[in-house]
Motif scaffolding. Sequence first.
Motif, PDB file in Angstrom:
ATOM      1  N   GLU A 104     -18.420  -6.265 -16.806  1.00 41.17           N
ATOM      2  CA  GLU A 104     -17.655  -5.045 -16.561  1.00 41.17           C
ATOM      3  C   GLU A 104     -16.629  -4.756 -17.652  1.00 41.17           C
ATOM      4  O   GLU A 104     -15.663  -4.022 -17.438  1.00 41.17           O
ATOM      5  CB  GLU A 104     -16.955  -5.102 -15.197  1.00 41.17           C
ATOM      6  N   ALA A 105     -16.860  -5.319 -18.847  1.00 40.61           N
ATOM      7  CA  ALA A 105     -16.023  -5.004 -20.002  1.00 40.61           C
ATOM      8  C   ALA A 105     -16.904  -5.005 -21.236  1.00 40.61           C
ATOM      9  O   ALA A 105     -17.856  -5.787 -21.336  1.00 40.61           O
ATOM     10  CB  ALA A 105     -14.897  -6.023 -20.153  1.00 40.61           C
ATOM     11  N   THR A 106     -16.607  -4.148 -22.189  1.00 43.83           N
ATOM     12  CA  THR A 106     -17.427  -4.082 -23.403  1.00 43.83           C
ATOM     13  C   THR A 106     -17.417  -5.406 -24.155  1.00 43.83           C
ATOM     14  O   THR A 106     -18.380  -5.750 -24.833  1.00 43.83           O
ATOM     15  CB  THR A 106     -16.924  -2.960 -24.327  1.00 43.83           C
ATOM     16  N   GLN A 107     -16.336  -6.189 -23.991  1.00 49.99           N
ATOM     17  CA  GLN A 107     -16.228  -7.446 -24.730  1.00 49.99           C
ATOM     18  C   GLN A 107     -17.214  -8.507 -24.260  1.00 49.99           C
ATOM     19  O   GLN A 107     -17.473  -9.470 -24.983  1.00 49.99           O
ATOM     20  CB  GLN A 107     -14.800  -8.002 -24.621  1.00 49.99           C
ATOM     21  N   ILE A 108     -17.758  -8.355 -23.046  1.00 48.48           N
ATOM     22  CA  ILE A 108     -18.767  -9.313 -22.583  1.00 48.48           C
ATOM     23  C   ILE A 108     -20.153  -8.931 -23.090  1.00 48.48           C
ATOM     24  O   ILE A 108     -21.100  -9.724 -23.037  1.00 48.48           O
ATOM     25  CB  ILE A 108     -18.761  -9.428 -21.041  1.00 48.48           C
ATOM     26  N   ILE A 109     -20.275  -7.723 -23.625  1.00 48.05           N
ATOM     27  CA  ILE A 109     -21.517  -7.271 -24.240  1.00 48.05           C
ATOM     28  C   ILE A 109     -21.516  -7.560 -25.735  1.00 48.05           C
ATOM     29  O   ILE A 109     -22.531  -7.923 -26.323  1.00 48.05           O
ATOM     30  CB  ILE A 109     -21.739  -5.765 -23.985  1.00 48.05           C
ATOM     31  N   MET A 110     -20.356  -7.408 -26.369  1.00 51.14           N
ATOM     32  CA  MET A 110     -20.235  -7.712 -27.796  1.00 51.14           C
ATOM     33  C   MET A 110     -18.830  -8.228 -28.074  1.00 51.14           C
ATOM     34  O   MET A 110     -17.844  -7.582 -27.710  1.00 51.14           O
ATOM     35  CB  MET A 110     -20.536  -6.476 -28.652  1.00 51.14           C
ATOM     36  N   ASP A 111     -18.744  -9.410 -28.694  1.00 48.56           N
ATOM     37  CA  ASP A 111     -17.440 -10.016 -28.917  1.00 48.56           C
ATOM     38  C   ASP A 111     -16.839  -9.577 -30.251  1.00 48.56           C
ATOM     39  O   ASP A 111     -17.385  -8.702 -30.942  1.00 48.56           O
ATOM     40  CB  ASP A 111     -17.528 -11.536 -28.817  1.00 48.56           C
ATOM     41  N   GLU A 112     -15.725 -10.229 -30.638  1.00 50.18           N
ATOM     42  CA  GLU A 112     -15.005  -9.806 -31.840  1.00 50.18           C
ATOM     43  C   GLU A 112     -15.773 -10.075 -33.122  1.00 50.18           C
ATOM     44  O   GLU A 112     -15.454  -9.524 -34.184  1.00 50.18           O
ATOM     45  CB  GLU A 112     -13.637 -10.504 -31.900  1.00 50.18           C
ATOM     46  N   GLU A 113     -16.826 -10.910 -33.046  1.00 43.56           N
ATOM     47  CA  GLU A 113     -17.642 -11.200 -34.210  1.00 43.56           C
ATOM     48  C   GLU A 113     -18.951 -10.420 -34.211  1.00 43.56           C
ATOM     49  O   GLU A 113     -19.840 -10.696 -35.021  1.00 43.56           O
ATOM     50  CB  GLU A 113     -17.916 -12.702 -34.287  1.00 43.56           C
ATOM     51  N   GLY A 114     -19.067  -9.456 -33.296  1.00 39.42           N
ATOM     52  CA  GLY A 114     -20.271  -8.640 -33.246  1.00 39.42           C
ATOM     53  C   GLY A 114     -21.461  -9.328 -32.624  1.00 39.42           C
ATOM     54  O   GLY A 114     -22.611  -8.930 -32.849  1.00 39.42           O
ATOM     55  N   ARG A 115     -21.229 -10.358 -31.796  1.00 35.53           N
ATOM     56  CA  ARG A 115     -22.309 -11.088 -31.124  1.00 35.53           C
ATOM     57  C   ARG A 115     -22.281 -10.798 -29.630  1.00 35.53           C
ATOM     58  O   ARG A 115     -21.232 -10.496 -29.069  1.00 35.53           O
ATOM     59  CB  ARG A 115     -22.152 -12.589 -31.351  1.00 35.53           C
ATOM     60  N   ASN A 116     -23.442 -10.942 -29.012  1.00 38.08           N
ATOM     61  CA  ASN A 116     -23.521 -10.826 -27.559  1.00 38.08           C
ATOM     62  C   ASN A 116     -23.171 -12.191 -26.967  1.00 38.08           C
ATOM     63  O   ASN A 116     -23.916 -13.154 -27.144  1.00 38.08           O
ATOM     64  CB  ASN A 116     -24.934 -10.408 -27.145  1.00 38.08           C
ATOM     65  N   PRO A 117     -22.035 -12.313 -26.252  1.00 33.40           N
ATOM     66  CA  PRO A 117     -21.586 -13.622 -25.777  1.00 33.40           C
ATOM     67  C   PRO A 117     -22.108 -14.010 -24.393  1.00 33.40           C
ATOM     68  O   PRO A 117     -21.725 -15.065 -23.872  1.00 33.40           O
ATOM     69  CB  PRO A 117     -20.070 -13.436 -25.721  1.00 33.40           C
ATOM     70  N   LEU A 118     -22.955 -13.194 -23.789  1.00 31.10           N
ATOM     71  CA  LEU A 118     -23.320 -13.409 -22.392  1.00 31.10           C
ATOM     72  C   LEU A 118     -23.948 -14.783 -22.136  1.00 31.10           C
ATOM     73  O   LEU A 118     -23.603 -15.456 -21.156  1.00 31.10           O
ATOM     74  CB  LEU A 118     -24.263 -12.301 -21.923  1.00 31.10           C
ATOM     75  N   LEU A 119     -24.877 -15.197 -22.996  1.00 30.38           N
ATOM     76  CA  LEU A 119     -25.526 -16.487 -22.755  1.00 30.38           C
ATOM     77  C   LEU A 119     -24.520 -17.626 -22.907  1.00 30.38           C
ATOM     78  O   LEU A 119     -24.563 -18.601 -22.145  1.00 30.38           O
ATOM     79  CB  LEU A 119     -26.710 -16.678 -23.701  1.00 30.38           C
ATOM     80  N   ARG A 120     -23.598 -17.515 -23.853  1.00 25.58           N
ATOM     81  CA  ARG A 120     -22.569 -18.547 -23.997  1.00 25.58           C
ATOM     82  C   ARG A 120     -21.684 -18.592 -22.751  1.00 25.58           C
ATOM     83  O   ARG A 120     -21.268 -19.667 -22.297  1.00 25.58           O
ATOM     84  CB  ARG A 120     -21.694 -18.268 -25.226  1.00 25.58           C
ATOM     85  N   ILE A 121     -21.391 -17.430 -22.190  1.00 29.16           N
ATOM     86  CA  ILE A 121     -20.569 -17.377 -20.978  1.00 29.16           C
ATOM     87  C   ILE A 121     -21.310 -18.009 -19.805  1.00 29.16           C
ATOM     88  O   ILE A 121     -20.732 -18.763 -19.012  1.00 29.16           O
ATOM     89  CB  ILE A 121     -20.158 -15.920 -20.695  1.00 29.16           C
ATOM     90  N   ILE A 122     -22.602 -17.724 -19.683  1.00 34.37           N
ATOM     91  CA  ILE A 122     -23.399 -18.343 -18.615  1.00 34.37           C
ATOM     92  C   ILE A 122     -23.451 -19.857 -18.806  1.00 34.37           C
ATOM     93  O   ILE A 122     -23.296 -20.632 -17.847  1.00 34.37           O
ATOM     94  CB  ILE A 122     -24.821 -17.761 -18.596  1.00 34.37           C
ATOM     95  N   ARG A 123     -23.649 -20.308 -20.036  1.00 32.15           N
ATOM     96  CA  ARG A 123     -23.707 -21.751 -20.299  1.00 32.15           C
ATOM     97  C   ARG A 123     -22.382 -22.429 -19.984  1.00 32.15           C
ATOM     98  O   ARG A 123     -22.355 -23.602 -19.589  1.00 32.15           O
ATOM     99  CB  ARG A 123     -24.079 -21.988 -21.762  1.00 32.15           C
ATOM    100  N   ALA A 124     -21.277 -21.696 -20.148  1.00 28.87           N
ATOM    101  CA  ALA A 124     -19.969 -22.265 -19.827  1.00 28.87           C
ATOM    102  C   ALA A 124     -19.867 -22.594 -18.343  1.00 28.87           C
ATOM    103  O   ALA A 124     -19.007 -23.373 -17.929  1.00 28.87           O
ATOM    104  CB  ALA A 124     -18.857 -21.299 -20.245  1.00 28.87           C
ATOM    105  N   GLY A 125     -20.738 -21.985 -17.528  1.00 21.87           N
ATOM    106  CA  GLY A 125     -20.780 -22.294 -16.105  1.00 21.87           C
ATOM    107  C   GLY A 125     -21.447 -23.627 -15.801  1.00 21.87           C
ATOM    108  O   GLY A 125     -21.474 -24.048 -14.628  1.00 21.87           O
ATOM    109  N   GLU A 126     -22.007 -24.286 -16.811  1.00 20.97           N
ATOM    110  CA  GLU A 126     -22.585 -25.628 -16.681  1.00 20.97           C
ATOM    111  C   GLU A 126     -23.586 -25.732 -15.526  1.00 20.97           C
ATOM    112  O   GLU A 126     -23.604 -26.692 -14.754  1.00 20.97           O
ATOM    113  CB  GLU A 126     -21.480 -26.686 -16.532  1.00 20.97           C
ATOM    114  N   GLY A 127     -24.436 -24.713 -15.408  1.00 25.05           N
ATOM    115  CA  GLY A 127     -25.488 -24.719 -14.397  1.00 25.05           C
ATOM    116  C   GLY A 127     -25.056 -24.214 -13.037  1.00 25.05           C
ATOM    117  O   GLY A 127     -25.879 -24.115 -12.124  1.00 25.05           O
ATOM    118  N   ARG A 128     -23.782 -23.871 -12.891  1.00 25.08           N
ATOM    119  CA  ARG A 128     -23.292 -23.392 -11.593  1.00 25.08           C
ATOM    120  C   ARG A 128     -23.414 -21.873 -11.446  1.00 25.08           C
ATOM    121  O   ARG A 128     -23.331 -21.365 -10.327  1.00 25.08           O
ATOM    122  CB  ARG A 128     -21.828 -23.787 -11.400  1.00 25.08           C
ATOM    123  N   CYS A 129     -23.571 -21.160 -12.545  1.00 26.60           N
ATOM    124  CA  CYS A 129     -23.636 -19.689 -12.477  1.00 26.60           C
ATOM    125  C   CYS A 129     -25.057 -19.254 -12.163  1.00 26.60           C
ATOM    126  O   CYS A 129     -26.003 -19.622 -12.862  1.00 26.60           O
ATOM    127  CB  CYS A 129     -23.180 -19.061 -13.787  1.00 26.60           C
TER     128      CYS A 129
END
Length: 477
Positions: free
Chosen positions: A254-279
Amino acid sequence: MKRSLPDLDTSALLDQLGSANRRFQETYPGDRPDRQPVHTVYGGANLFRADTAARMGEIALRNLQTYAPNFVELARVLALPGHEALPTLEKDIHDLTAQLDALGPDERRQHPAWLAHAVHSKIVQKLKTEAVEDFRIDFEDGFGNRPDAEEDATAIQAAQEVAKGMRENSLPPFIGIRIKPFTEDLKARGVRTLDLFLSTLLEETGGQLPANFVVMLPKVTIPEQMTTLVRLYDLLEKTNNLPAGTLKMETMVEATQIIMDEEGRNPLLRIIRAGEGRCVAAHFGTYDYTASAGITAKYQTMAHPVCDFAHHMTKVALGGTGIFLSDGATNVMPIGPHRGDELTFAQQRENREAVHRAWRQAYHHTMHSLINGFYQGWDLNPAQLPMRYAATYAFFLGAYEEAVHRLRVFVERAAISTLTGDIFDDAATGQGLLNFFLKALNCGAISEEDIAPTGLTLEEIETRSFYRILQGRRKQR
């Protein structure tokens, strides 16, 4: 037969490739065959009661019976296929309904009015038996920022109501809470509510959670917010004697920053991985996202092009990972402007027209989501439930015949292939085809008997795994 490549050299190369292939398959295992609810209903935590789901079903059914008392009315409002040829007189509608009800399943499916009749009948049945598939007790937007003492008391009361619902078997099959985001100003409040709710619930139930319980973390923008929730889960599980890994979470897009970060990358998979299998899921927040993209309130709608962009970026990042994806909500409620039991004819007409307009919008929004591969969405009011199921059933039933043919042909071809490394590609494709029927079966669009024309047995369907189906069939050859 002369060969140019030594076996030793090719084996080493293929072993290296095998390691890379397996790493890829671990990241992208394919669609998850588990049941995914077709919607999540969000409601303020202060309003939640143990019987909320049942009461919402009653309201939704009254809404349908008032504004579409028969399948012909619903077909005309939504312009379902064949609506132009349907009768207009009440007696003729009654006779056609009786005729369709008397037909067998195969004969009924050949009738021009079949789809409209089936959709309306299934909505009525669904609202009577399982109107709400998933409910999120909301401590965020649906609750607002209130004094700490009030949110504390609400967290405790909501947990007690969930415990009561567990005892009375009145909860929907999926349930959870949405806490406040882990932003700098609200993180402490989010943690406190989570702790109070879970501690109270586990004390009330003797350490038991409801089936399919999940915590929604909103407004996620960086992986560290997910990591923090994981560490909190570790502490909560240890303190409350829960097995490690019990607590699950969902994130929100629900924010543009979760679609594209400050380096121009899509961070969604990194965010999901940060859930360590719980997400387990990622939900789109239509109105926060459009606001973050600078869209003014008048144009903040699910049909805005920025939403489709976000959806596609989410699909690109998370497709094949097994993470469930959910679309957002339609914010136009199908409720007439006039209230009361003694309305004039003109007021009744205005109510009907307002509800039907809202129905059409909700139906098209949900159908658009389904066509784009989002099989879940949000509902905010019980009056929205009839259109959630109208679109869902029309989508699955309208594609049923083609899906039967595709899966039957695929099963026949795949079953005679050899069990090699390529089987994983076969299984992934077949699982996608099988999941169409599993989703349709889970929401009530079809029955187990309707899957039989694919050539699969009931026992095979119950495995929910195309790979296991193929293994079983090869053993029989």
